[in-house]
Motif scaffolding. Structure first.
Motif, PDB file in Angstrom:
ATOM      1  N   VAL A 184      45.519   6.841  -0.701  1.00 58.57           N
ATOM      2  CA  VAL A 184      46.295   6.306   0.425  1.00 58.57           C
ATOM      3  C   VAL A 184      45.847   4.893   0.787  1.00 58.57           C
ATOM      4  CG1 VAL A 184      46.799   6.653   2.895  1.00 58.57           C
ATOM      5  CG2 VAL A 184      46.736   8.609   1.340  1.00 58.57           C
ATOM      6  N   PHE A 219      55.544   7.927   5.757  1.00 66.65           N
ATOM      7  CA  PHE A 219      54.410   8.852   5.833  1.00 66.65           C
ATOM      8  C   PHE A 219      53.830   8.964   4.430  1.00 66.65           C
ATOM      9  CE2 PHE A 219      53.108  13.375   7.470  1.00 66.65           C
ATOM     10  CZ  PHE A 219      51.871  12.899   7.814  1.00 66.65           C
ATOM     11  N   VAL A 246      58.152  12.307   2.219  1.00 63.64           N
ATOM     12  CA  VAL A 246      56.744  11.932   2.358  1.00 63.64           C
ATOM     13  C   VAL A 246      56.186  11.556   0.997  1.00 63.64           C
ATOM     14  CG1 VAL A 246      54.447  12.715   3.069  1.00 63.64           C
ATOM     15  CG2 VAL A 246      56.480  13.438   4.354  1.00 63.64           C
ATOM     16  N   MET A 287      53.321  11.709  -1.345  1.00 69.77           N
ATOM     17  CA  MET A 287      52.081  12.419  -1.596  1.00 69.77           C
ATOM     18  C   MET A 287      51.342  11.694  -2.718  1.00 69.77           C
ATOM     19  SD  MET A 287      52.470  14.725   0.705  1.00 69.77           S
ATOM     20  CE  MET A 287      50.927  15.604   0.392  1.00 69.77           C
ATOM     21  N   CYS A 318      46.621  11.659  12.011  1.00 69.85           N
ATOM     22  CA  CYS A 318      47.825  10.830  11.953  1.00 69.85           C
ATOM     23  C   CYS A 318      47.693   9.624  12.877  1.00 69.85           C
ATOM     24  CB  CYS A 318      49.054  11.656  12.331  1.00 69.85           C
ATOM     25  SG  CYS A 318      49.389  13.043  11.225  1.00 69.85           S
ATOM     26  N   LEU A 377      44.216  16.969   9.594  1.00 73.07           N
ATOM     27  CA  LEU A 377      45.148  15.921   9.176  1.00 73.07           C
ATOM     28  C   LEU A 377      45.271  14.884  10.294  1.00 73.07           C
ATOM     29  CD1 LEU A 377      47.141  15.168   6.840  1.00 73.07           C
ATOM     30  CD2 LEU A 377      48.932  16.238   8.226  1.00 73.07           C
ATOM     31  N   SER A 396      46.466  18.982  12.978  1.00 71.30           N
ATOM     32  CA  SER A 396      46.759  17.552  12.913  1.00 71.30           C
ATOM     33  C   SER A 396      46.459  16.907  14.257  1.00 71.30           C
ATOM     34  CB  SER A 396      48.220  17.332  12.506  1.00 71.30           C
ATOM     35  OG  SER A 396      49.107  18.081  13.322  1.00 71.30           O
ATOM     36  N   VAL A 413      50.515  10.524   2.357  1.00 69.54           N
ATOM     37  CA  VAL A 413      49.499  11.553   2.593  1.00 69.54           C
ATOM     38  C   VAL A 413      48.711  11.832   1.315  1.00 69.54           C
ATOM     39  CG1 VAL A 413      49.097  13.940   3.329  1.00 69.54           C
ATOM     40  CG2 VAL A 413      50.976  12.632   4.359  1.00 69.54           C
ATOM     41  N   GLN A 414      47.398  11.849   1.427  1.00 64.44           N
ATOM     42  CA  GLN A 414      46.541  12.276   0.329  1.00 64.44           C
ATOM     43  C   GLN A 414      46.736  13.774   0.110  1.00 64.44           C
ATOM     44  OE1 GLN A 414      42.382  11.776   1.149  1.00 64.44           O
ATOM     45  NE2 GLN A 414      41.731  12.370  -0.915  1.00 64.44           N
ATOM     46  N   ASP A 415      47.028  14.159  -1.097  1.00 63.90           N
ATOM     47  CA  ASP A 415      47.406  15.554  -1.373  1.00 63.90           C
ATOM     48  C   ASP A 415      46.168  16.424  -1.574  1.00 63.90           C
ATOM     49  OD1 ASP A 415      48.900  17.763  -1.793  1.00 63.90           O
ATOM     50  OD2 ASP A 415      49.988  17.027  -3.533  1.00 63.90           O
ATOM     51  N   ARG A 432      50.105  23.684   2.267  1.00 67.56           N
ATOM     52  CA  ARG A 432      50.784  22.678   3.075  1.00 67.56           C
ATOM     53  C   ARG A 432      52.287  22.885   2.979  1.00 67.56           C
ATOM     54  NH1 ARG A 432      53.382  19.148  -0.275  1.00 67.56           N
ATOM     55  NH2 ARG A 432      52.459  18.583  -2.302  1.00 67.56           N
ATOM     56  N   THR A 466      45.837   9.651   5.656  1.00 62.70           N
ATOM     57  CA  THR A 466      47.274   9.438   5.782  1.00 62.70           C
ATOM     58  C   THR A 466      47.558   7.996   6.172  1.00 62.70           C
ATOM     59  OG1 THR A 466      47.423   9.908   8.158  1.00 62.70           O
ATOM     60  CG2 THR A 466      47.530  11.799   6.671  1.00 62.70           C
TER      61      THR A 466
END
Length: 509
Positions: free
Chosen positions: A289, A265, A283, A285, A190, A188, A124, A267-269, A275, A228
């Motif tokens: 996003v 937060f 979060v 998911m 951020c 990832l 990340s 997040v694209q899964d 993960r 994200t």
């Protein structure tokens, strides 16, 4: 006074939250590049909540340049305090998800080993917009960036020169895993980049074309870069904050982090090799996003930047201070309600006016000392995502951009490096040297700093293709409102300009 560490953790008062897992049983699953305050107040907190259920996701934090964070956290075994601040007071909590911290220039071999360790499944990043060595206007790698030129020429495989950019390190780790037959880690991002996963993917692939063209086909098919949306206000920690937390803990913490209560937060899964159970700790998911990202970038970040430039010019030191100015608060509320919200299309159930009201209250949190000058840093990297995309959509729909244009004008006025009294200050921006030349060219009288010809100043800044692209400077519906706002800022000052634009309908143009 004793110092926070594994040995002293048991002496922390019971009223303060602590890790509810055995840190000795955790193992590293995430390498994080750029272990600054935001990471430690956001992703590291979510991971801390995941470790009780799965201890294999602890974090190896990496400083790409300075040893400061490592030197503060190493004696504390990676432990630090999160101080959540609101009008109700301070709520401390000890975070234990950071297992180790490496300094890339000092420990390049150790970092490469972490990146190629099969247990590392996610890398990340929070390295700020400028850390991706890309052109924000195009989303492509700047092949002539000094850090990229260095990394392209470097040949590090346990010896020789190591990369210095985040992109160089990402590719080194991914390419080395490929050569060793290890599945690639998920990248990832951020940071506040538009479509940040897709953007970082493009930058990495651009780098791969130049560095290892024979691996481009593999990288195009095999690598995962989920997008994200991150949101939490994490102001710079002060000595006063350290003293408050030391009193609450009964021990010293050399590098605590302060934050607001709100945290989001999305997040694209898409994590091919696994993960943490992020969806169990708050979060969101999702497979898309983009709507959330646009909402946050435009409403929160766009407003935050506008507040920073106008607020600093008007003499407000913190964001909370700006919200005590009724005219500025009304201006920002109308900016979101009248010019930003109409450009957004959200999933069913998302209440944008309610989100605006939450943002205004977050900005007004008196416990956070989020400095307007800090937010104003690196504006050339932030404006394209935070304001210019919204402006393009408004112009495409034939809509007015008066308040948005004021935000752009306030950035230009700030970027001159001279306040309204004529005092000079350091503009922290990759294009600061160019700004200084443009400001000098637009100065009305070299013997009276702080006075500028607004038209000449605007024309000079419009020539910054990396910020505005080719389209906006050629569009009179953009140039006109920005110049009008900049004239008022230069001639009347920020406070009078804010008061004028806060009136219903804005100024008479």
């Amino acid at each position: 006074m004793a110092r926070l560490s594994n040995d002293t953790l048991g002496a922390v008062p019971e009223t303060i939250g602590k890790p509810d897992y055995d840190r000795a049983q955790t193992s590293t699953g995430i390498v994080h590049l750029g272990i600054g305050a935001f990471h430690r107040g956001h992703l590291a907190v979510y991971i801390d909540e995941c470790l009780a259920g799965d201890p294999s996701w602890a974090i190896c934090g990496v400083s790409l340049r300075s040893p400061r964070t490592r030197d503060a956290l190493a004696p504390q075994d990676g432990l630090y305090t999160l101080g959540v601040q609101s009008a109700a007071g301070l709520k401390p909590r000890i975070i234990g998800s950071v297992k180790e911290v490496l300094v890339a220039p000092e420990e390049p071999q150790a970092l490469l080993e972490r990146l190629t360790d099969p247990s590392t499944r996610i890398v990340s990043l929070t390295v700020t917009e400028k850390g991706y060595c890309h052109d924000p206007a195009t989303g492509r790698l700047k092949a002539d960036h000094p850090d990229i030129l260095h990394d392209l020429a470097a040949n590090f495989a346990g010896a020789g020169e190591a990369p210095i950019s985040a992109i160089g390190w990402l590719w080194l780790g991914l390419a080395a895993r490929h050569e060793q037959g290890i599945p690639p880690f998920t990248v990832l991002c951020c940071d506040n980049l538009p479509a940040n996963g897709a953007t970082v993917r493009q930058v990495v692939l651009d780098y791969a074309v130049l560095k290892d063209p024979d691996k481009v086909a593999w990288a195009t098919d095999a690598l995962a870069f989920p997008s994200t949306m991150v949101d939490r206000i994490v102001p710079a920690t002060t000595d006063h904050d350290r003293a408050m937390l030391a009193a609450a803990l009964g021990m010293e913490d050399a590098w605590p982090v302060m934050a607001e209560p709100f945290s989001q937060f999305v997040v694209q899964d898409h994590f091919p090799i696994g993960r943490p159970d992020l969806d169990t700790v708050g979060v969101t998911m999702t497979q898309d996003v983009e709507p959330f990202e646009a909402m946050k970038l435009r409403m929160l970040n766009g407003s935050h930047s506008t507040l920073a430039y106008l607020g600093w010019l008007a003499g407000h030191e913190t964001v909370a201070d700006t919200m005590t100015d009724a005219s500025l608060r009304r201006l920002i509320s109308d900016l979101m309600g009248s010019e930003i919200i109409p450009t957004l299309s959200m999933p069913y159930g998302v209440d944008l006016p309610a989100y605006r009201d939450v943002l205004l209250e977050r900005f007004a949190n008196p416990a956070l000392k989020h400095k307007t000058f800090q937010i104003a840093m690196d504006g050339s990297q932030k404006l394209p995502q935070r304001l210019l995309g919204t402006i393009r959509d408004r112009l495409s729909d034939g809509q007015s951009i008066d308040r948005l244009a004021l935000g752009v004008a306030a950035w230009i006025r700030f970027a001159t490096g001279q306040d309204e009294a004529g005092a000079s200050f350091e503009v922290q921006d990759p294009l600061a040297d160019e700004f200084a030349i443009l400001a000098s060219d637009a100065a009305i009288d070299k013997d009276q700093p702080g006075r500028f010809d607004a038209d000449r100043l605007a024309s000079g800044f419009f020539g910054l293709n990396a910020v505005f692209g080719d389209d906006l400077p050629a569009e009179e519906r953009f140039r006109g409102p920005v110049i009008v706002a900049l004239r008022m800022l230069c001639e009347k000052g920020a406070r009078e300009t804010i008061a004028t634009y806060s009136k219903l309908g804005g100024p008479a143009l």
